[in-house]
Design an enzyme around this catalytic site. Structure first.
Site, PDB file in Angstrom:
ATOM      1  N   LYS A  21       0.816  -1.222   0.000  1.00  0.00           N
ATOM      2  CA  LYS A  21       0.000   0.000   0.000  1.00  0.00           C
ATOM      3  C   LYS A  21       0.847   1.268   0.000  1.00  0.00           C
ATOM      4  O   LYS A  21       0.418   2.314  -0.497  1.00  0.00           O
ATOM      5  CB  LYS A  21      -0.965  -0.017   1.189  1.00  0.00           C
ATOM      6  CG  LYS A  21      -2.137  -0.978   1.003  1.00  0.00           C
ATOM      7  CD  LYS A  21      -3.103  -0.904   2.155  1.00  0.00           C
ATOM      8  CE  LYS A  21      -4.395  -1.666   1.864  1.00  0.00           C
ATOM      9  NZ  LYS A  21      -4.169  -3.071   1.567  1.00  0.00           N
ATOM     10  N   GLU A 105      -2.901   7.456   6.926  1.00  0.00           N
ATOM     11  CA  GLU A 105      -3.379   8.459   5.982  1.00  0.00           C
ATOM     12  C   GLU A 105      -4.638   9.115   6.545  1.00  0.00           C
ATOM     13  O   GLU A 105      -5.243   8.625   7.507  1.00  0.00           O
ATOM     14  CB  GLU A 105      -3.667   7.831   4.617  1.00  0.00           C
ATOM     15  CG  GLU A 105      -4.742   6.766   4.628  1.00  0.00           C
ATOM     16  CD  GLU A 105      -4.847   6.035   3.299  1.00  0.00           C
ATOM     17  OE1 GLU A 105      -3.905   6.123   2.489  1.00  0.00           O
ATOM     18  OE2 GLU A 105      -5.870   5.369   3.068  1.00  0.00           O
ATOM     19  N   GLU A 180      -9.696   0.486  -6.261  1.00  0.00           N
ATOM     20  CA  GLU A 180     -10.677   0.914  -5.263  1.00  0.00           C
ATOM     21  C   GLU A 180     -10.438   2.373  -4.900  1.00  0.00           C
ATOM     22  O   GLU A 180      -9.287   2.804  -4.746  1.00  0.00           O
ATOM     23  CB  GLU A 180     -10.587   0.030  -4.023  1.00  0.00           C
ATOM     24  CG  GLU A 180     -10.794  -1.445  -4.340  1.00  0.00           C
ATOM     25  CD  GLU A 180     -11.136  -2.275  -3.122  1.00  0.00           C
ATOM     26  OE1 GLU A 180     -11.514  -1.681  -2.085  1.00  0.00           O
ATOM     27  OE2 GLU A 180     -11.037  -3.499  -3.215  1.00  0.00           O
ATOM     28  N   GLU A 193      -6.667   1.619  -3.052  1.00  0.00           N
ATOM     29  CA  GLU A 193      -5.756   0.503  -3.283  1.00  0.00           C
ATOM     30  C   GLU A 193      -6.125  -0.165  -4.599  1.00  0.00           C
ATOM     31  O   GLU A 193      -7.185   0.096  -5.171  1.00  0.00           O
ATOM     32  CB  GLU A 193      -5.826  -0.525  -2.150  1.00  0.00           C
ATOM     33  CG  GLU A 193      -7.180  -1.209  -2.014  1.00  0.00           C
ATOM     34  CD  GLU A 193      -7.226  -2.182  -0.850  1.00  0.00           C
ATOM     35  OE1 GLU A 193      -6.203  -2.322  -0.161  1.00  0.00           O
ATOM     36  OE2 GLU A 193      -8.281  -2.797  -0.634  1.00  0.00           O
ATOM     37  N   ASN A 195      -6.445  -4.050  -6.238  1.00  0.00           N
ATOM     38  CA  ASN A 195      -6.448  -5.484  -6.001  1.00  0.00           C
ATOM     39  C   ASN A 195      -6.074  -6.199  -7.292  1.00  0.00           C
ATOM     40  O   ASN A 195      -6.798  -6.117  -8.292  1.00  0.00           O
ATOM     41  CB  ASN A 195      -7.822  -5.953  -5.517  1.00  0.00           C
ATOM     42  CG  ASN A 195      -8.090  -5.532  -4.089  1.00  0.00           C
ATOM     43  OD1 ASN A 195      -7.327  -5.857  -3.188  1.00  0.00           O
ATOM     44  ND2 ASN A 195      -9.155  -4.777  -3.886  1.00  0.00           N
ATOM     45  N   PHE A 253     -22.518  -9.870  15.111  1.00  0.00           N
ATOM     46  CA  PHE A 253     -22.002 -10.555  13.924  1.00  0.00           C
ATOM     47  C   PHE A 253     -20.839 -11.501  14.245  1.00  0.00           C
ATOM     48  O   PHE A 253     -19.930 -11.665  13.434  1.00  0.00           O
ATOM     49  CB  PHE A 253     -21.571  -9.543  12.856  1.00  0.00           C
ATOM     50  CG  PHE A 253     -22.700  -8.683  12.369  1.00  0.00           C
ATOM     51  CD1 PHE A 253     -23.498  -9.106  11.319  1.00  0.00           C
ATOM     52  CD2 PHE A 253     -22.974  -7.460  12.963  1.00  0.00           C
ATOM     53  CE1 PHE A 253     -24.553  -8.320  10.871  1.00  0.00           C
ATOM     54  CE2 PHE A 253     -24.025  -6.670  12.526  1.00  0.00           C
ATOM     55  CZ  PHE A 253     -24.821  -7.103  11.467  1.00  0.00           C
TER      56      PHE A 253
END
Length: 578
Positions: A21, A105, A180, A193, A195, A253
């Site tokens: 990244k 960031e 993205e 980023e 992928n 979850f």
């Protein structure tokens, strides 16, 4: 390449460059792609974290350089959260990727998460296959995706697509890939980023473009050029993907493990419903892998029809043996803000601020549920009466109008069920609260899926089984107990004993199977509600366990490094003083 095997995917240059990244952000900036303000380098220690975070200005995002899938990521709004997030993210990153390098960031508040699907042949030809909206996320993990985005204009789509292609060309990209981006309320967008692989959500791009992405990955790997250009890429219809997980939405979850004792996917014969899964009935959902059961995709001519198809498919999806997130997915599909397309990455946090507390049924749905309960009761009696030499005939035992008391969601309804004609099956008039509903159905007791038309509304239920005073059903993804009794049964039920009190009311139990990373209390400690008890890791994600009330620790049932099962004792509290 050295041993003569062709890899279906991008070259090592692109994988290495975009997999880091820190490096990818530098390359994107040099390629003329909008990037998020931040520190272009690795962050090494706590002091550097605080220095950089304060220079950028809170809120900030701490991210693993090698990260993905939401792992190794934390948002910090102050110095304390920055230090805690740095520690947790480094641990998760090392456990997941074997690389704990971190970057910081600026966090773009209230953004949408938009991604651009690319296809490049490595021979000078690159196209973007429009965008996907991936803003509905939990812990930075996508839950619902759709294509196209309800927010993106043709002009912004073109700008984002062109910048994504510029980035791909900067690293000599070949095959399918995804860039993205985050986009704010003013439609300013920033690189997040890239992928370098096929994304989980690629089917929705295939639906709206008609392009088989996997086929073109294979063709490109075989040395073929792309057979179409950017002007040939259509945007037709709307597609939505829901990620169906083995997790309990009512317990924040938490992952659910076990055997799929019942599993039947929705019908896909129309071509507008697609199920990508790798399991069957009898499969085991374990603690060692991601809890995703499947990707459920629907396609319609517009967004409203795609949502309607998704609701229908979710209602017909049969899963038994583990907890699942279908109740939550159904709630999202019927959420007004989702229907209107007003999405951000804070959607779940803002719409469910206290966690998921269950699907909120509207009046029509409750009335349909009452009618369904009456149908189930009536057809159960019909079946019982059809058994030879046990009960009187149907005509003698069931009067022209059957009366019953139906309890739905804790409320009683005095219901009358009347067949339209004595010899007409599946048509009834069902009355309660001075209102009569016309009901049509084709269902026999014992079948799991019940579809009935209640006036102009279609209701789909799963009948899960009997209870002593009614039935268990699943409606809009939610499991419910409905009671159906005659007047005498209702009177006698008041004398039934209540369930025993919970014997674990003074304990903290493991909410999931996993590994204990730390226990942060000891016997005799005074603990306040909300205080951290320990950390448990499951499926490479760390979860903080907190006390639900004030108390004194009586027993500690496990230690760091222990593997625990769901509901295993973590700590026990002293009995409260009376």
């Amino acid at each position: 390449d050295k041993i003569g095997v062709t890899f279906i995917g991008p070259g090592t240059k692109a994988i290495h460059a975009m997999g880091d990244k820190i490096e990818s952000k530098k390359i994107a900036e040099n390629a003329g792609v909008n990037v998020i303000p931040g520190f272009l380098g690795e962050v090494h220690d706590d002091a550097e974290v605080l220095k950089i975070a304060n220079e950028i200005g809170y809120p900030v995002m701490l991210k693993a350089s090698a990260g993905g899938g939401g792992k190794g990521m934390r948002i910090a709004w102050n110095d304390k959260e920055a230090l805690e997030g740095f520690k947790r993210s480094k641990q998760e990153a090392m456990a997941s990727f074997g690389d704990d390098r971190m970057l910081i960031e600026k966090f773009i508040d209230n953004p949408r998460h938009i991604e651009i699907q690319l296809l490049c042949d490595g021979q000078g030809n690159s196209v973007y296959l429009n965008e996907r909206e991936c803003s509905i996320q939990r812990r930075n993990q996508k839950v619902v995706e759709e294509a196209p985005s309800p927010f993106i204009t043709p002009e912004i789509r073109e700008q984002m697509g062109k910048q994504a292609v510029q980035l791909a060309e900067a690293v000599d990209y070949k095959s399918a890939g995804t860039v993205e981006m985050l986009i704010d309320s003013q439609r300013n967008f920033y690189f997040l980023e890239m992928n370098t692989r096929l994304q989980v959500e690629h089917p929705i791009s295939e639906y709206i473009t008609g392009v088989d992405i996997v086929e073109h990955m294979i063709r490109v790997a075989a040395g073929e050029k792309l057979s179409f250009s950017q002007k040939d890429v259509p945007l037709k219809g709307w597609a939505i993907e829901s990620r169906v997980y083995a997790e309990d939405p009512y317990r924040n979850f938490l992952p659910s493990t076990g055997t799929l004792v019942n599993y039947k996917e929705p019908d896909t014969s129309s071509g507008n419903v697609r199920v990508d899964s790798g399991i069957t009935e009898g499969s085991e959902i374990s603690m060692f892998y991601d809890p995703m059961i499947c990707k459920l995709i629907t396609y319609g001519s517009d967004r409203a029809s795609a949502i309607a198809l998704m609701n229908n498919a979710l209602d017909k999806y049969e899963i038994g043996g583990v907890q699942h997130n279908i109740p939550f997915l159904r709630s999202v599909m019927d959420n007004n803000r989702f229907i209107e397309g007003r999405l951000t990455t804070k959607f779940i946090a803002e719409e469910y601020p206290d966690g998921f507390e269950g699907y909120q049924f509207n009046t029509n749905q409750i009335e349909s549920l009452v009618c369904a309960a009456a149908v189930i009761k009536y057809e159960n009696t019909r079946r019982n009466n059809s058994i030879n030499d046990q009960l009187p005939s149907l005509e003698e035992d069931i009067p022209a109008v059957s009366s019953m008391i139906v309890n739905v969601l804790g409320k009683d309804y005095d219901v009358e069920f009347e067949e339209v004609e004595a010899d007409t099956y599946g048509q009834a008039k069902i009355s309660f609260f001075n209102t009569t509903h016309n009901v049509n159905y084709d269902w026999q007791y014992g079948e799991r899926l019940l579809e009935l038309q209640v006036d102009s509304d279609l209701a789909i239920l799963q009948v899960l089984g009997d209870t002593h005073d009614g039935f268990n059903v699943q409606f809009c993804g939610t499991k419910l107990n409905i009671k159906t009794q005659n007047a005498n049964e209702k009177t006698l039920s008041q004398f039934m004993p209540l369930d025993a009190a919970d014997s674990n009311k003074n304990a903290v139990l493991s909410p999931m199977p996993g590994k204990i990373i730390s226990i942060d209390v000891a016997v005799g400690d005074k603990v306040n509600a909300g205080q951290q008890i320990g950390i448990i890791e499951a499926m490479k994600m760390q979860n903080v366990i907190r006390a639900e009330f004030d108390g004194v620790i009586k027993t500690v049932g496990c230690a760091a490094g222990d593997s625990v099962a769901v509901d295993e004792l973590i700590v026990e509290f002293e009995e409260p003083q009376k």
